[in-house]
Design an enzyme around this catalytic site. Structure first.
Site, PDB file in Angstrom:
ATOM      1  N   GLU A  90       0.798  -1.225   0.000  1.00  0.00           N
ATOM      2  CA  GLU A  90       0.000   0.000   0.000  1.00  0.00           C
ATOM      3  C   GLU A  90       0.835   1.281   0.000  1.00  0.00           C
ATOM      4  O   GLU A  90       0.693   2.130   0.875  1.00  0.00           O
ATOM      5  CB  GLU A  90      -0.946  -0.005   1.213  1.00  0.00           C
ATOM      6  CG  GLU A  90      -1.936  -1.136   1.132  1.00  0.00           C
ATOM      7  CD  GLU A  90      -2.872  -1.196   2.334  1.00  0.00           C
ATOM      8  OE1 GLU A  90      -4.074  -1.374   2.112  1.00  0.00           O
ATOM      9  OE2 GLU A  90      -2.408  -1.069   3.473  1.00  0.00           O
TER      10      GLU A  90
HETATM   11  C1  TNX Z   1      -4.917  -3.989   4.187  1.00  0.00           C
HETATM   12  S1  TNX Z   1      -3.374  -6.331   3.592  1.00  0.00           S
HETATM   13  C2  TNX Z   1      -3.666  -3.857   4.773  1.00  0.00           C
HETATM   14  C3  TNX Z   1      -3.559  -3.539   6.192  1.00  0.00           C
HETATM   15  C4  TNX Z   1      -4.905  -3.359   6.833  1.00  0.00           C
HETATM   16  C5  TNX Z   1      -5.852  -4.406   6.300  1.00  0.00           C
HETATM   17  C6  TNX Z   1      -7.202  -4.390   6.960  1.00  0.00           C
HETATM   18  C7  TNX Z   1      -2.234  -5.371   3.671  1.00  0.00           C
HETATM   19  C8  TNX Z   1      -0.973  -5.862   3.201  1.00  0.00           C
HETATM   20  N1  TNX Z   1      -2.478  -4.142   4.148  1.00  0.00           N
HETATM   21  O1  TNX Z   1      -2.777  -2.383   6.372  1.00  0.00           O
HETATM   22  O2  TNX Z   1      -4.761  -3.470   8.205  1.00  0.00           O
HETATM   23  O3  TNX Z   1      -6.027  -4.202   4.925  1.00  0.00           O
HETATM   24  O4  TNX Z   1      -7.974  -5.479   6.560  1.00  0.00           O
END
Ligand code: TNX
Length: 529
Positions: free
Chosen positions: A346
């Site tokens: 992200e």
């Molecule tokens: C996505 S999955 C994220 C996390 C959040 C999560 C909540 C991923 C690699 N990153 O930062 O906590 O969704 O479901």
């Protein structure tokens, strides 16, 4: 060959709740809509690869039962001792552990190293229960530990009681089991950053993982909201970065001795800790502690919300890599497992060029400190070493991660994200990926889930609990159970042996175990509790 093989029901009958189940903790499961089976099926999760029931007289543990271990093997002796200690709580029998006891002698539970390496692998075992004795054979202590969990589940559920239980017959049905895992990586993840969990809470979760033969435990140790592990050369990471959490609570962190205590506790259960320091995004807590590794002029403050992707360590400053080197070095030194997780997910503030350059440098740092890199799906964009592992979560780029020879750990959010709600009414959890009922978590095959990915590309699977909405271990357990048990069976049991109808009946029988253990769970309407 597979006695007690699950009977098939129409999906409709299940969805409509047709078919009454009569349950009791130690009695065989009977399904009223079909003829009663002649022998009761052991209610094991995960289901073993192969099992034969002999029926007839079971083995019974009594006050003179001896646990036999090999002479001069401290590691197997420790497994025998901890198993004996576990059995003594509920039975109040003395249960001597003895290397002098002759293998196969009457009234012994024998733990033996040996067997066929090719058949049993690193974690497989062979279990033979007769009316006279229990013999567990494995190539490795890890295999013996997994087999002990099977014996544990073959005993009446009251064996989980922490106080003596009177007049129970502590029987183990006469079976032959040859078992080994489908996947080498059977993982769980806990996000201790969004909310902090104490060492005691983490150990409670590890206890649950052990019961279901999970072998990898990934700790998400840093994120926007909190930095959770002491780094001696960078004291402000915890002095500043650990002080809060989502919602503004006090946060917390593990000292290095506390982290090592968790590592040892997991290792005693043959569970490997995978530490994660998430970067280059998800770094606000670190930037608040060391503003010099931020690109921004404005010092970051601590953050207690739940947005993602808005922070980044400055990938163009050497000082950033110096900090990362200190962090990786110190954590690697107290982590015996082979992996270091670098996050990588992200990232919204960087160009692809900046991102890949960053990941490639961090990969070198991780390797230099003797570890293999693992990162979330997005790291496929970088030039990866074949030893690096990609953890898919969205899945759309899973196949692309294979081009450098890396293996995959699958955490598809729609199947394995244990922080997703069960249904729209679930009070805890998120719903951005899916609502995940127990059958959704169970009914998928890691070998066919992602286009272009086959079984040989898959190291295994992992179920994360992200903790935006969960503040204590009881809440974690509510989201994890029973989906973690489903995930454990997806990861361990051959696809051909898995069956939802069988699973839901076995699952129901585990609830009394969880209640004895003090484990919270979701009372799914899909399960014949
Ligand atoms: C996505 S999955 C994220 C996390 C959040 C999560 C909540 C991923 C690699 N990153 O930062 O906590 O969704 O479901």
């Amino acid at each position: 060959m597979f006695a007690g093989e699950p009977r098939k029901f129409s999906k409709f009958a299940t969805m409509l709740g047709v078919g009454a189940f009569v349950m009791s903790c130690s009695a065989p499961v009977r399904v009223s809509t079909t003829p009663a089976p002649t022998v009761s099926t052991p209610l094991l999760i995960p289901m073993p690869a192969s099992m034969q029931l002999r029926g007839g007289v079971p083995f019974e543990i009594n006050r003179t039962t001896v646990i036999a271990t090999p002479a001069n093997n401290a590691e197997v002796d420790a497994i025998g001792q901890s198993f004996a200690a576990f059995l003594r709580r509920a039975t109040e029998f003395p249960l001597v552990v003895s290397a002098a006891a002759v293998g196969g002698a009457p009234n012994t539970i024998e733990l033996r190293l040996g067997g066929d390496a090719a058949t049993l692998g690193d974690e497989g075992y062979n279990l033979t229960v007769t009316p006279d004795s229990v013999r567990l054979v494995a190539n490795t202590p890890a295999g013996l530990f997994r087999g002990v969990q099977t014996i544990r589940q073959l005993l009446p559920t009251a064996i989980e009681s922490e106080i003596g239980v009177d007049r129970s017959a502590w029987t183990i049905p006469a079976v032959s089991i040859t078992d080994r895992p489908r996947f080498a990586w059977r993982g769980a993840m806990l996000d201790v950053s969004r909310h902090f969990f104490t060492v005691r809470e983490v150990k409670e979760y590890i206890d649950l993982l052990a019961l279901y033969k999970i072998n990898m435990f990934h700790l998400h140790l840093s994120d926007e909201q909190g930095w959770r592990i002491q780094i001696n050369s960078r004291p402000k990471l915890t002095e500043v970065g650990s002080q809060t959490q989502v919602g503004g609570g006090p946060g917390g962190f593990y000292t290095q001795p506390e982290y090592q205590d968790i590592v040892r506790y997991a290792a005693a259960r043959y569970i490997t800790i995978v530490p994660e320091i998430d970067m280059p995004a998800h770094t606000n807590a670190a930037l608040a502690a060391y503003p010099e590794v931020s690109c921004s002029e404005r010092p970051a403050g601590l953050y207690t919300g739940t947005d993602v992707g808005w922070s980044s360590i400055c990938v163009d400053k050497e000082e950033s890599y110096a900090l990362i080197d200190d962090v990786v070095r110190e954590i690697a030194a107290i982590t015996p497992g082979p992996f270091f997780h670098v996050g990588g997910d992200e990232v919204k503030l960087l160009t692809d060029e900046q991102y890949t350059r960053f990941i490639e440098r961090v990969q070198d740092i991780v390797n230099r400190h003797g570890k293999r890199m693992i990162g979330w799906e997005e790291i496929y964009k970088a030039r990866l070493k074949p030893t690096s592992v990609v953890q898919s979560w969205k899945g759309d780029s899973a196949a692309q991660a294979l081009k450098y020879g890396s293996k995959l750990v699958l955490s598809p959010a729609k199947k394995t994200y244990l922080d997703m709600k069960y249904n729209a009414g679930t009070e805890l959890g998120l719903d951005w990926a899916a609502l995940i009922e127990v059958n959704d978590a169970y009914d998928w095959d890691p070998a066919t889930y992602n286009p272009g990915v086959t079984e040989k590309d898959v190291l295994g699977i992992e179920g994360p609990v992200w903790s935006e909405t969960v503040r204590n271990i009881g809440a974690v357990e509510f989201l994890a159970m029973p989906r973690l048990a489903a995930l454990a069976e997806v990861a361990w049991t051959p696809q051909a042996v898995r069956d939802w109808q069988s699973f839901r009946v076995r699952l129901a029988s585990h609830a009394p175990r969880w209640r004895y253990m003090g484990v919270n769970y979701y009372h799914s309407p899909q399960i014949p509790w």
